[in-house]
Design a protein around this motif. Structure first.
Motif, mmCIF file in Angstrom:
data_model
loop_
_atom_site.group_PDB
_atom_site.id
_atom_site.type_symbol
_atom_site.label_atom_id
_atom_site.label_comp_id
_atom_site.label_asym_id
_atom_site.label_seq_id
_atom_site.Cartn_x
_atom_site.Cartn_y
_atom_site.Cartn_z
ATOM 1 N N ASN A 87 22.918 -10.037 -21.352
ATOM 2 C CA ASN A 87 23.389 -11.389 -21.058
ATOM 3 C C ASN A 87 22.218 -12.307 -20.750
ATOM 4 O OD1 ASN A 87 26.180 -10.940 -21.412
ATOM 5 N ND2 ASN A 87 26.226 -9.861 -19.467
ATOM 6 N N ALA A 88 21.326 -12.448 -21.748
ATOM 7 C CA ALA A 88 20.148 -13.290 -21.574
ATOM 8 C C ALA A 88 20.575 -14.722 -21.235
ATOM 9 C CB ALA A 88 19.309 -13.275 -22.850
ATOM 10 N N ALA A 90 20.463 -18.928 -21.020
ATOM 11 C CA ALA A 90 20.383 -19.952 -22.064
ATOM 12 C C ALA A 90 18.949 -20.370 -22.381
ATOM 13 C CB ALA A 90 21.209 -21.174 -21.667
ATOM 14 N N ASN A 91 17.996 -20.087 -21.488
ATOM 15 C CA ASN A 91 16.607 -20.485 -21.737
ATOM 16 C C ASN A 91 15.748 -19.328 -22.262
ATOM 17 O OD1 ASN A 91 16.514 -19.074 -19.319
ATOM 18 N ND2 ASN A 91 14.975 -20.414 -18.397
ATOM 19 N N ALA A 92 16.351 -18.198 -22.647
ATOM 20 C CA ALA A 92 15.587 -17.087 -23.221
ATOM 21 C C ALA A 92 15.078 -17.487 -24.604
ATOM 22 C CB ALA A 92 16.466 -15.838 -23.322
ATOM 23 N N ILE A 95 17.009 -17.584 -30.830
ATOM 24 C CA ILE A 95 18.244 -18.326 -31.091
ATOM 25 C C ILE A 95 19.200 -18.048 -29.942
ATOM 26 C CG2 ILE A 95 20.224 -18.586 -32.617
ATOM 27 C CD1 ILE A 95 18.396 -17.791 -34.929
ATOM 28 N N ARG A 96 19.625 -19.089 -29.265
ATOM 29 C CA ARG A 96 20.437 -18.915 -28.057
ATOM 30 C C ARG A 96 21.900 -19.231 -28.254
ATOM 31 N NH1 ARG A 96 19.246 -15.309 -26.678
ATOM 32 N NH2 ARG A 96 20.814 -15.490 -25.106
ATOM 33 N N ARG A 97 22.239 -20.125 -29.147
ATOM 34 C CA ARG A 97 23.643 -20.463 -29.302
ATOM 35 C C ARG A 97 23.896 -21.105 -30.650
ATOM 36 N NH1 ARG A 97 23.377 -25.502 -30.470
ATOM 37 N NH2 ARG A 97 22.502 -27.000 -29.030
ATOM 38 N N ARG A 136 29.919 -17.719 -23.162
ATOM 39 C CA ARG A 136 29.409 -16.413 -23.594
ATOM 40 C C ARG A 136 30.609 -15.575 -24.012
ATOM 41 N NH1 ARG A 136 24.579 -14.307 -22.477
ATOM 42 N NH2 ARG A 136 24.342 -15.522 -20.578
ATOM 43 N N ILE A 142 26.400 -16.544 -27.347
ATOM 44 C CA ILE A 142 26.596 -17.839 -26.696
ATOM 45 C C ILE A 142 26.952 -18.866 -27.762
ATOM 46 C CG2 ILE A 142 25.540 -19.703 -25.376
ATOM 47 C CD1 ILE A 142 23.700 -17.634 -24.084
#
Length: 150
Positions: A87-88, A90-92, A95-97, A136, A142
């Motif tokens: 569950n990385a 949102a700022n990892a 590609i986040r979402r 999520r 995400i």
């Protein structure tokens, strides 16, 4: 000097999943349609993805307008590996979402919660333009939801 265009369109976004049925149900609840399913294997797949002895199931989901596609892939071999925390935040890096425009954000959030999705924050309003949120879903996917208020 005008350069020739290289990219013609964004074809699809790949998401590797462990539970392909849960991922298909999640994206179907969002309003995407199953375009097709197949199993791929063989030398051409190995050459394309840079792995050996690949066998994977693919489900292609498309947006109702037919323009956007999400490819869901379940690797049977070699087994999928986790590249970071499940569950990385949102700022990892990476590609986040994927952002989707929806008609009724409250309704969509309620329906996706029925598939185990959670809000990362809350539904926020940006001026008189959008209502937005991040959720999520299965496999830690995400998605962003935007309701256009204009």
């Amino acid at each position: 000097m005008l350069r020739d265009m290289t990219v013609q369109r964004l074809d699809n976004i790949l998401i590797v999943v462990d539970d392909i049925e849960a991922a298909k149900a999640f994206f179907a609840e969002l309003g995407m349609e199953l375009e097709g399913e197949t199993t791929v294997e063989g030398p051409w797949v190995d050459q394309t993805v840079g792995l050996k002895d690949v066998r994977s199931d693919i489900a292609m989901m498309r947006t109702p307008d037919g323009q956007g596609k999400v490819e869901l892939t379940k690797f049977h071999r070699p087994a999928a590996v986790r590249a970071g925390p499940e569950n990385a935040p949102a700022n990892a890096l990476g590609i986040r979402r994927i952002m989707f425009t929806v008609e009724d954000i409250d309704d969509v959030v309620a329906r996706l919660r029925g598939h185990g999705a959670d809000l990362l924050g809350e539904i926020a309003q940006y001026a008189d333009i959008y209502r937005l949120c991040f959720m999520r879903g299965p496999e830690g996917i995400i998605i962003g939801l935007a309701e256009d208020l204009r």
